[in-house]
Structures are given as structure tokens and as C-alpha cells.
Design a protein around this motif. Structure first.
Motif, PDB file in Angstrom:
ATOM      1  N   ILE A   5     -46.525  18.197  -3.528  1.00 38.91           N
ATOM      2  CA  ILE A   5     -46.040  17.052  -2.759  1.00 38.91           C
ATOM      3  C   ILE A   5     -46.519  15.723  -3.323  1.00 38.91           C
ATOM      4  O   ILE A   5     -46.009  14.678  -2.945  1.00 38.91           O
ATOM      5  N   LEU A   6     -47.494  15.751  -4.231  1.00 36.70           N
ATOM      6  CA  LEU A   6     -48.026  14.496  -4.759  1.00 36.70           C
ATOM      7  C   LEU A   6     -47.277  14.070  -6.015  1.00 36.70           C
ATOM      8  O   LEU A   6     -46.824  14.911  -6.783  1.00 36.70           O
ATOM      9  N   GLY A   7     -47.158  12.776  -6.209  1.00 28.02           N
ATOM     10  CA  GLY A   7     -46.530  12.266  -7.415  1.00 28.02           C
ATOM     11  C   GLY A   7     -46.831  10.796  -7.594  1.00 28.02           C
ATOM     12  O   GLY A   7     -47.312  10.133  -6.677  1.00 28.02           O
ATOM     13  N   PHE A   8     -46.543  10.287  -8.793  1.00 31.31           N
ATOM     14  CA  PHE A   8     -46.704   8.860  -9.060  1.00 31.31           C
ATOM     15  C   PHE A   8     -45.478   8.116  -8.563  1.00 31.31           C
ATOM     16  O   PHE A   8     -44.346   8.573  -8.763  1.00 31.31           O
ATOM     17  N   THR A   9     -45.696   6.960  -7.934  1.00 28.20           N
ATOM     18  CA  THR A   9     -44.568   6.108  -7.591  1.00 28.20           C
ATOM     19  C   THR A   9     -44.909   4.664  -7.942  1.00 28.20           C
ATOM     20  O   THR A   9     -46.049   4.328  -8.203  1.00 28.20           O
ATOM     21  N   THR A  48     -48.739   9.097  -4.383  1.00 31.64           N
ATOM     22  CA  THR A  48     -48.385   9.228  -2.978  1.00 31.64           C
ATOM     23  C   THR A  48     -47.408  10.386  -2.799  1.00 31.64           C
ATOM     24  O   THR A  48     -47.174  11.156  -3.721  1.00 31.64           O
ATOM     25  N   THR A  49     -46.865  10.510  -1.588  1.00 27.13           N
ATOM     26  CA  THR A  49     -45.961  11.611  -1.278  1.00 27.13           C
ATOM     27  C   THR A  49     -44.539  11.077  -1.170  1.00 27.13           C
ATOM     28  O   THR A  49     -44.308   9.882  -1.243  1.00 27.13           O
ATOM     29  N   PHE A  50     -43.592  11.967  -0.964  1.00 30.59           N
ATOM     30  CA  PHE A  50     -42.183  11.578  -0.828  1.00 30.59           C
ATOM     31  C   PHE A  50     -42.021  10.602   0.341  1.00 30.59           C
ATOM     32  O   PHE A  50     -42.452  10.893   1.452  1.00 30.59           O
ATOM     33  N   ASP A  72     -43.586   7.962   0.904  1.00 36.14           N
ATOM     34  CA  ASP A  72     -44.892   7.450   1.338  1.00 36.14           C
ATOM     35  C   ASP A  72     -45.329   8.034   2.674  1.00 36.14           C
ATOM     36  O   ASP A  72     -46.053   7.379   3.440  1.00 36.14           O
TER      37      ASP A  72
END
Lengths: 214, 174
Positions: A168-172, A181-183, A185
Motif C-alpha cells: 500500500i505504500l508508494g512515493f507520490t 504515502t498511501t493511495f 493519502d
């Protein structure tokens, strides 16, 4: 894979051909500062700018995470140029890291503290103003605390979340605003996070930490 | 920003039509797909991002990362009145960020967002080409120069007056 010999800081070290220089050094007890490199990652992002070394035959210092070892390679981990590059890179990272060692879960095991100690660098940036972002601490998940203000964007949590968590975590975002953060935010508690703790185990600086369930 | 059920349904249909029979392994198509979704809908809602993520087999947060990385993507539907604040060099020097704050405070939204009633959306643009009038704001196609926070209030007020007049006009005619 054939065994080869390389020289790091006048020490003979045996490694396997094709190994990444950074890991070969670390596995043999030679410390090179590093944050963003990850053993499972095939193409290093080389973005933390901390693992610079001097290599014989190269005109400029190179990041050790991008170099594959070859027989007869001669490397030195310290030089004036390397120290200047590492000091600048470290200061940039520290200008964007909320310093609160006393209350931090990673105090004592923090990679930043280790780098500062090994290279005799200051934790508090001297020449750069601290970047104030005022990001709130996310305490919505049952067993995880996330303080984005401490994040150094190494990406270890993102990889850990994908390999052993829910992914669920990723760079934005971009630039100064870049954040893990997550999808959408969504707070961790509403994002499908099951508090597996993989991110906290992978985080080198205490941005992600585990806590006892409420 | 809350979307209605019809909007969600429309977003899913549009996205699925664009995804169509695209090769699921061809991740290079992700950005063109998102651009097409935006040109059809005017923005890229979360539900469309989830559709795209499911089609290409990537975590939804990766699509969200792409959308937030590039300035060209909108996360909220454009408002009836699109307020564009010029952030060109001249406007910047003449205090465009103060004007931006004034709009944000008055409309109670941040740049890139749309008011809950869908009346106004706020954007930053690069130079609009009339630097002598800095700081400049463009509302729909109308250019307003030498903006101050007080004029922001005035512009909003006159917009609301126009709207009320139109309504009264409609009532009288009807």
C-alpha cells in the motif's frame, strides 16, 4: 561465479565477480555510508549520494552501489573529494529530517546517527536552513506510527511493503513535496494496512516504527 | 471532494472503454491512458486510478504517484468558474503568492482543488502574457490585472451578483 580479489583501503578482500561494490565492502567489515541502496534491487536509484568512493582509473568519485566489482579493482573509501561529497549529501538529507533523537524509536539504531559518527558529521545542518514541512504524524494504524517528517525517502519501506506487506505504500508528488504515502493519502488505518511491521523493520531512521496495540 | 454515483459510474465506463483490449503487460501505456481519461472527464478520479491499476497489475498507489508527480493531471473536477493565478516571473515578483493565499482563504480550498459546490476551481499557471498588469488572474477567459486581496473579494462579490441577477432574470422570464 568466480572468486576475485579487490583492494579496499589497502585491504585485500575477496568477492564474487559481478557483486555490487557496496555490499562486498559491507560484508567484509568496511563501512561505507549508505541509505537508499537495497540488496534486492537490481537497478540502484543511487539517490542518497552517500556511498561515494574513489576508484583507481575513474576521474571522479563514484557511488559504490552502482559499481560491480572486477578483479584487481583498487578502491579507497575516503578522500578529500569523497568527504566533501558525502558531507554535502548528508547535510541536504539532514536539512529535511525532523531531529528528535531523544524521543525517537530509532535512537541508537539510527543509520543517520551511525553515518554522523563514522564520518564525524553534524546531525544538525550547519549551512542549510531546516526545511519546515509540518507533516502530521500518522497514528491511525493499530501497530504502526508514521512520521513523514523524519523520512529520508530511501524507499526501503515501499519495497518491504510490496514484498512482505500489503503493497500500500508508494512515493507520490515531486521535489520538496515528495513523500511516502498511501493511495489517495488515506491514513494508514484506512488504507488496508494490517500493521505487519515490515516498513518499521526496513526503515533506517525511525520514520516508521512499531508500537503496542491500543 | 465527493463524487456522485453517476460520476463514479461514468468514470468507470470511460476508463474501461479506454483500457479496452490494451496489453496488460505494457506499462508504458499507463500515462497515455491517464491522459485520455483526463481529456474525457476533465480530471482523473480515484476510482479511475483504481481501474487503471487493476488493469496493469500495479499497486494503486503507483498510479496515484504518477498523477501527483505530473502537473498536467487534475484530481478534482474543474469548477464552473476556473480561476487561474499567474505565477510568471513578473507576477511572482509582484506578490502572486499573496493573491494565491487570498483566493485560497476566500474559497476555502487549496490550489488544484474545487469548491464543494463546484462553482470555483483554483489553478496556478505560468505567464499569461500581460506582465505589465502583474499580478494577473484569469477567470475563465477573462483577464484581470493589478490584483490585490481586496480585489479578490470584489471579483467574487461581482460574480455572485451576476449569478443572482441571472437567476432573477430567469425567474422573471419564466
Amino acid at each position: 561465479m568466480s572468486e576475485i580479489t579487490i583492494t579496499i583501503d589497502d585491504r585485500q578482500i575477496s568477492a564474487r565477480e559481478g557483486d555490487i561494490l557496496l555490499w562486498a565492502a559491507l560484508d567484509n567489515g568496511v563501512y561505507i555510508p549508505h541509505l537508499c541502496a537495497h540488496r534486492e534491487e537490481e537497478h540502484p536509484s543511487a539517490s542518497c549520494r552517500l556511498c561515494f568512493v574513489e576508484m583507481q582509473g575513474r576521474p571522479m568519485p563514484v557511488p559504490a552501489c552502482t559499481v560491480k566489482v572486477a578483479d584487481g579493482m583498487v578502491v579507497s573509501t575516503r578522500s578529500e573529494r569523497v568527504d566533501a561529497l558525502v558531507a554535502a549529501g548528508f547535510e541536504l538529507i539532514m536539512s529535511n529530517h525532523r531531529l528528535d533523537c531523544k524521543n525517537c524509536a530509532a535512537n541508537g539504531s539510527c543509520e543517520l546517527q551511525r553515518i554522523a559518527k563514522e564520518r564525524k558529521l553534524r546531525l544538525k545542518p550547519k549551512n542549510l536552513p531546516a526545511l519546515e514541512r509540518d507533516l502530521p504524524v500518522d497514528s491511525s494504524a493499530a501497530g504502526i506510527l508514521y512520521d513523514p517528517g523524519k523520512c529520508v525517502l530511501c524507499g526501503h519501506c515501499v519495497l518491504a511493503c510490496r514484498s512482505s506487506g500489503r503493497g500500500i505504500l508508494g512515493f507520490t508528488r515531486r521535489g520538496y513535496e515528495r513523500i511516502v504515502t498511501t493511495f489517495g493519502d488515506a491514513p494508514l488505518g484506512e488504507s488496508g494496512c494490517d500493521s505487519c511491521g515490515a516498513c518499521a523493520g526496513a526503515c533506517p531512521v525511525g520514520a516508521f516504527s512499531t508500537r503496542k496495540a491500543r | 471532494m465527493r463524487l456522485t454515483e453517476e460520476e463514479k459510474q461514468a468514470a468507470v465506463e470511460v476508463t474501461q472503454a479506454i483500457l479496452g483490449r490494451l496489453d496488460q503487460g505494457d506499462k508504458g501505456r499507463i500515462i497515455p491512458v491517464l491522459q485520455q481519461v483526463q481529456s474525457k472527464l476533465g480530471y482523473v478520479p480515484q476510482i479511475a486510478m483504481e481501474e487503471v491499476a487493476a488493469h496493469f497489475g500495479v499497486p494503486p498507489v503507483d498510479i496515484y504517484g504518477i498523477i501527483t508527480f505530473y502537473n498536467q493531471f487534475r484530481l478534482t473536477p474543474p469548477g464552473k468558474n476556473q480561476v487561474k493565478i499567474c505565477m510568471g516571473t513578473a507576477c511572482h515578483m509582484r506578490g502572486a503568492h499573496i493573491i494565491q493565499e487570498a483566493w485560497e482563504r476566500r474559497l476555502n480550498i487549496k490550489v488544484g482543488e474545487t469548491t464543494e459546490d463546484r462553482e470555483y476551481s483554483l489553478e496556478r499557471v505560468a505567464c499569461v502574457g500581460c506582465c505589465t498588469m502583474a499580478p494577473v488572474v484569469v477567470i475563465n477567459e477573462e483577464v484581470h490585472g493589478k490584483i490585490t486581496p481586496t480585489r479578490v473579494d470584489g471579483l467574487l462579490f461581482s460574480h455572485q451578483l451576476d449569478k443572482r441577477k441571472m437567476k432573477e432574470g430567469d425567474a422573471n422570464n419564466g
